[in-house]
Write a protein that holds these residues in place. Structure first.
Motif, PDB file in Angstrom:
ATOM      1  N   PHE A   1       0.691  -1.237  -0.010  1.00 53.45           N
ATOM      2  CA  PHE A   1      -0.053  -0.113   0.293  1.00 53.45           C
ATOM      3  C   PHE A   1       0.814   1.258  -0.086  1.00 53.45           C
ATOM      4  N   ALA A   2       0.902   2.129  -1.103  1.00 52.33           N
ATOM      5  CA  ALA A   2       1.839   2.930  -1.252  1.00 52.33           C
ATOM      6  C   ALA A   2       3.196   2.445  -1.246  1.00 52.33           C
ATOM      7  N   ASP A   3       4.004   3.082  -0.068  1.00 53.27           N
ATOM      8  CA  ASP A   3       5.647   2.523  -0.106  1.00 53.27           C
ATOM      9  C   ASP A   3       5.561   1.341   0.955  1.00 53.27           C
ATOM     10  N   ALA A   4       4.451   0.942   1.745  1.00 58.18           N
ATOM     11  CA  ALA A   4       4.496   0.115   2.860  1.00 58.18           C
ATOM     12  C   ALA A   4       4.308  -1.282   2.335  1.00 58.18           C
ATOM     13  N   ALA A   5       4.948  -2.335   2.571  1.00 58.59           N
ATOM     14  CA  ALA A   5       4.842  -4.050   2.580  1.00 58.59           C
ATOM     15  C   ALA A   5       4.453  -4.388   3.841  1.00 58.59           C
ATOM     16  N   VAL A   6       2.994  -4.842   3.684  1.00 61.03           N
ATOM     17  CA  VAL A   6       2.138  -5.159   4.729  1.00 61.03           C
ATOM     18  C   VAL A   6       2.050  -6.691   4.703  1.00 61.03           C
ATOM     19  N   THR A   7       2.334  -7.624   5.767  1.00 63.19           N
ATOM     20  CA  THR A   7       2.309  -9.040   5.726  1.00 63.19           C
ATOM     21  C   THR A   7       0.534  -9.285   6.115  1.00 63.19           C
ATOM     22  N   LEU A   8       0.035  -9.890   4.973  1.00 61.24           N
ATOM     23  CA  LEU A   8      -1.499  -9.951   4.997  1.00 61.24           C
ATOM     24  C   LEU A   8      -1.824 -10.996   5.842  1.00 61.24           C
ATOM     25  N   PRO A   9      -2.707 -11.029   6.915  1.00 57.69           N
ATOM     26  CA  PRO A   9      -3.226 -11.999   7.777  1.00 57.69           C
ATOM     27  C   PRO A   9      -4.165 -12.992   7.007  1.00 57.69           C
ATOM     28  N   PRO A  10      -4.366 -14.319   7.318  1.00 60.25           N
ATOM     29  CA  PRO A  10      -5.000 -15.173   6.587  1.00 60.25           C
ATOM     30  C   PRO A  10      -6.421 -14.481   6.401  1.00 60.25           C
ATOM     31  N   ALA A  11      -6.895 -14.699   5.045  1.00 59.62           N
ATOM     32  CA  ALA A  11      -8.310 -14.490   4.656  1.00 59.62           C
ATOM     33  C   ALA A  11      -8.635 -12.867   4.920  1.00 59.62           C
ATOM     34  N   SER A  12      -7.608 -11.982   4.910  1.00 58.74           N
ATOM     35  CA  SER A  12      -7.862 -10.640   5.298  1.00 58.74           C
ATOM     36  C   SER A  12      -8.526  -9.963   3.795  1.00 58.74           C
ATOM     37  N   PHE A  13      -9.356  -8.975   4.347  1.00 57.02           N
ATOM     38  CA  PHE A  13      -9.940  -8.417   3.040  1.00 57.02           C
ATOM     39  C   PHE A  13      -8.764  -7.414   2.314  1.00 57.02           C
ATOM     40  N   LEU A  14      -9.203  -7.891   0.948  1.00 59.59           N
ATOM     41  CA  LEU A  14      -8.392  -7.010   0.015  1.00 59.59           C
ATOM     42  C   LEU A  14      -9.505  -6.461  -1.064  1.00 59.59           C
ATOM     43  N   GLN A  15      -9.257  -5.236  -1.734  1.00 65.16           N
ATOM     44  CA  GLN A  15      -9.966  -4.974  -2.816  1.00 65.16           C
ATOM     45  C   GLN A  15      -9.753  -5.941  -3.520  1.00 65.16           C
ATOM     46  N   PRO A  16     -10.949  -6.234  -4.586  1.00 62.48           N
ATOM     47  CA  PRO A  16     -11.010  -7.393  -5.506  1.00 62.48           C
ATOM     48  C   PRO A  16      -9.774  -7.429  -6.523  1.00 62.48           C
ATOM     49  N   SER A  17      -9.330  -6.116  -6.894  1.00 63.98           N
ATOM     50  CA  SER A  17      -8.428  -5.874  -8.145  1.00 63.98           C
ATOM     51  C   SER A  17      -7.553  -4.723  -7.563  1.00 63.98           C
ATOM     52  N   SER A  18      -6.074  -5.120  -8.041  1.00 60.38           N
ATOM     53  CA  SER A  18      -5.291  -4.004  -7.778  1.00 60.38           C
ATOM     54  C   SER A  18      -5.628  -2.755  -8.500  1.00 60.38           C
ATOM     55  N   GLU A  19      -6.065  -2.695  -9.667  1.00 62.92           N
ATOM     56  CA  GLU A  19      -6.413  -1.599 -10.579  1.00 62.92           C
ATOM     57  C   GLU A  19      -7.677  -0.790  -9.618  1.00 62.92           C
ATOM     58  N   GLY A  20      -8.694  -1.772  -9.435  1.00 61.46           N
ATOM     59  CA  GLY A  20      -9.636  -0.941  -8.406  1.00 61.46           C
ATOM     60  C   GLY A  20      -8.952  -0.434  -7.263  1.00 61.46           C
ATOM     61  N   GLU A  21      -8.169  -1.063  -6.595  1.00 62.96           N
ATOM     62  CA  GLU A  21      -7.582  -0.569  -5.219  1.00 62.96           C
ATOM     63  C   GLU A  21      -6.838   1.047  -5.808  1.00 62.96           C
ATOM     64  N   ARG A  22      -6.096   1.024  -6.826  1.00 63.24           N
ATOM     65  CA  ARG A  22      -5.513   1.960  -7.231  1.00 63.24           C
ATOM     66  C   ARG A  22      -6.386   3.379  -7.520  1.00 63.24           C
ATOM     67  N   ALA A  23      -7.517   2.955  -8.136  1.00 65.51           N
ATOM     68  CA  ALA A  23      -8.412   4.091  -8.696  1.00 65.51           C
ATOM     69  C   ALA A  23      -8.876   4.662  -7.344  1.00 65.51           C
ATOM     70  N   LEU A  24      -9.319   3.806  -6.540  1.00 65.05           N
ATOM     71  CA  LEU A  24      -9.945   4.227  -5.166  1.00 65.05           C
ATOM     72  C   LEU A  24      -8.919   4.962  -4.295  1.00 65.05           C
ATOM     73  N   GLN A  25      -7.702   4.630  -4.102  1.00 61.84           N
ATOM     74  CA  GLN A  25      -6.715   5.253  -3.514  1.00 61.84           C
ATOM     75  C   GLN A  25      -6.356   6.937  -4.115  1.00 61.84           C
ATOM     76  N   SER A  26      -6.561   6.796  -5.349  1.00 61.80           N
ATOM     77  CA  SER A  26      -6.088   8.083  -6.022  1.00 61.80           C
ATOM     78  C   SER A  26      -7.322   8.899  -5.688  1.00 61.80           C
ATOM     79  N   LEU A  27      -8.502   8.506  -5.877  1.00 66.15           N
ATOM     80  CA  LEU A  27      -9.742   9.226  -5.600  1.00 66.15           C
ATOM     81  C   LEU A  27     -10.005   9.841  -4.059  1.00 66.15           C
ATOM     82  N   VAL A  28      -9.400   8.995  -3.163  1.00 69.59           N
ATOM     83  CA  VAL A  28      -9.653   9.388  -1.883  1.00 69.59           C
ATOM     84  C   VAL A  28      -8.460  10.519  -1.551  1.00 69.59           C
ATOM     85  N   PHE A  29      -7.448  10.249  -2.159  1.00 69.31           N
ATOM     86  CA  PHE A  29      -6.295  11.049  -1.702  1.00 69.31           C
ATOM     87  C   PHE A  29      -6.603  12.566  -2.520  1.00 69.31           C
ATOM     88  N   ASP A  30      -6.915  12.397  -3.671  1.00 69.22           N
ATOM     89  CA  ASP A  30      -7.490  13.795  -4.376  1.00 69.22           C
ATOM     90  C   ASP A  30      -8.623  14.515  -3.594  1.00 69.22           C
TER      91      ASP A  30
END
Length: 399
Positions: A271-300
């Protein structure tokens, strides 16, 4: 609107009463021929039988269909599609051979342009009901198939055979699949080996498999009440090696923590420049592309905000992006997710707090001094937190 089957002669029968003093319930027609007017909020086609709405899945506007009436649904009737008498102008051939049986997708048979307009229309309706302006909607952001990085399969093992796939719509019946057009290739390639693995386990049973693509390989969690013997454990560990998984875990109950059976590499997400160790079955946005789009919208959307709370932060998909320009308080109720986030905060402008925001929302003086709040709640919503924000929140809320 035409009848497909005549109603029974109600005059010759006594009315059916559902409870003492209640009004008689008229007998439902068994089958109707209908013309679909629109697509409802759940993705079902909506027709009219007199003044009564009839909800028919897997239909499109303009379809003439034969539908079997199943039950009442709110003020309308729920139906099953029997056949399409005449297709409407917006019906297309669904690309997936499992469509209509698998409950994972509901609108593959609808052309792209009206589908996109319908998706935006759902948001317009929500804004209208809330008395908010509808004229500031941005275009829909569509994510291509074949990019989904997280999936939950259902499975059932009987004897030496295993079924792996998704449940039918509104059913526990399992549809065995060989492939899925939505999945990223690493998950697609895992389907057949995973089915063979489950077939080789010593006990019969059912369960779920949650698989997530990470930067270091697939993180796999199998959830089932089956008991594992020594040979099962060895088989599962060997599978992790053969498929080059980052981690394979087993959980026999939702109340118990997952048991790692093969932890070969930390399953990392960035996430950005942070490497996070994912816990088992943790929530992720379904796609990296969708996640980046949401992050950009929130940041702006945050503009010049310098003190921000990220509520329902999960593992930090927004937190680390926001910390690039603001001091961030990340609040999350799940212990494992917050621990993963916290472990990656060294040297960053991030504070963390574990808190059940449904029972104890951030409110009053706790919101004072914040420039903005970002919140992305689970499906259960965030009523208590939303009420607190409305009462004493900062001038900017990004949801």
């Amino acid at each position: 609107m035409k009848w497909y089957a005549e109603l029974p002669n109600m005059a010759s029968k006594r009315p059916k009463w559902t409870a003492r003093g209640s009004r008689p319930q008229p007998r439902l027609p068994s089958t109707l021929e209908l013309v679909i007017d629109e697509i409802g909020a759940r993705g079902d086609g909506v027709a009219r039988h007199g003044e009564t709405p009839v909800f028919v899945p897997f239909t499109t506007p303009g379809d003439t269909v034969v539908a079997k009436i199943d039950s009442r649904r709110g003020d309308g009737l729920a139906a099953t599609l029997v056949s399409v008498v005449a297709p409407g102008p917006e019906r297309v051939l669904p690309p997936c051979p499992y469509f209509g049986r698998c409950g994972g997708c509901s609108l593959q048979h609808w052309a792209d342009a009206p589908y996109r307009a319908w998706k935006q229309g759902l948001l317009r309706q929500a804004l209208r009901r809330a008395g908010l302006p509808e004229d500031a909607l941005a275009p829909l952001i569509a994510i291509a198939p074949g990019t989904r990085r997280r999936v939950s399969f259902a499975f059932a093992k009987r004897g030496r055979k295993a079924h792996l796939g998704f449940n039918e719509r509104a059913s526990h019946r399992l549809i065995d699949i060989e492939h899925c057009l939505l999945l990223a290739q690493p998950l697609e390639r895992l389907i057949d080996p995973l089915r063979a693995l489950i077939a080789g386990l010593s006990q019969d049973g059912e369960g779920d498999v949650v698989a997530s693509c990470t930067e270091t390989g697939i993180d796999l969690l199998i959830e089932s009440r089956q008991s594992l013997d020594l040979f099962d454990r060895e088989r599962l560990a060997a599978f992790a090696v053969d498929q080059d998984l980052a981690r394979l875990s087993w959980r026999s109950s939702a109340n118990l923590p997952p048991e790692p059976l093969a932890a070969r590499r930390p399953p990392l997400v960035r996430f950005a420049d942070a490497a996070v160790t994912l816990p088992p079955a943790s929530f992720l946005q379904p796609s990296s592309e969708g996640e980046r789009a949401l992050q950009s919208l929130v940041f702006d959307a945050l503009g010049d905000a310098r003190r921000v709370a990220d509520l329902f932060s999960g593992c930090g998909s927004f937190t680390f992006v926001l910390a690039q320009k603001a001091d961030v308080l990340a609040v999350e109720g799940d212990e494992a997710a917050l621990a993963a986030l916290k472990a990656a905060t060294v040297g960053r402008r991030i504070r963390t707090e574990r808190r059940d925001l449904a029972r104890r929302p951030l409110a009053g003086a706790e919101l004072a001094g914040l420039d903005a709040v970002v919140f992305d709640p689970p499906r259960a919503g965030a009523q208590a937190q939303a009420e607190a924000l409305a009462e004493s929140g900062p001038p900017l809320v990004v949801a």
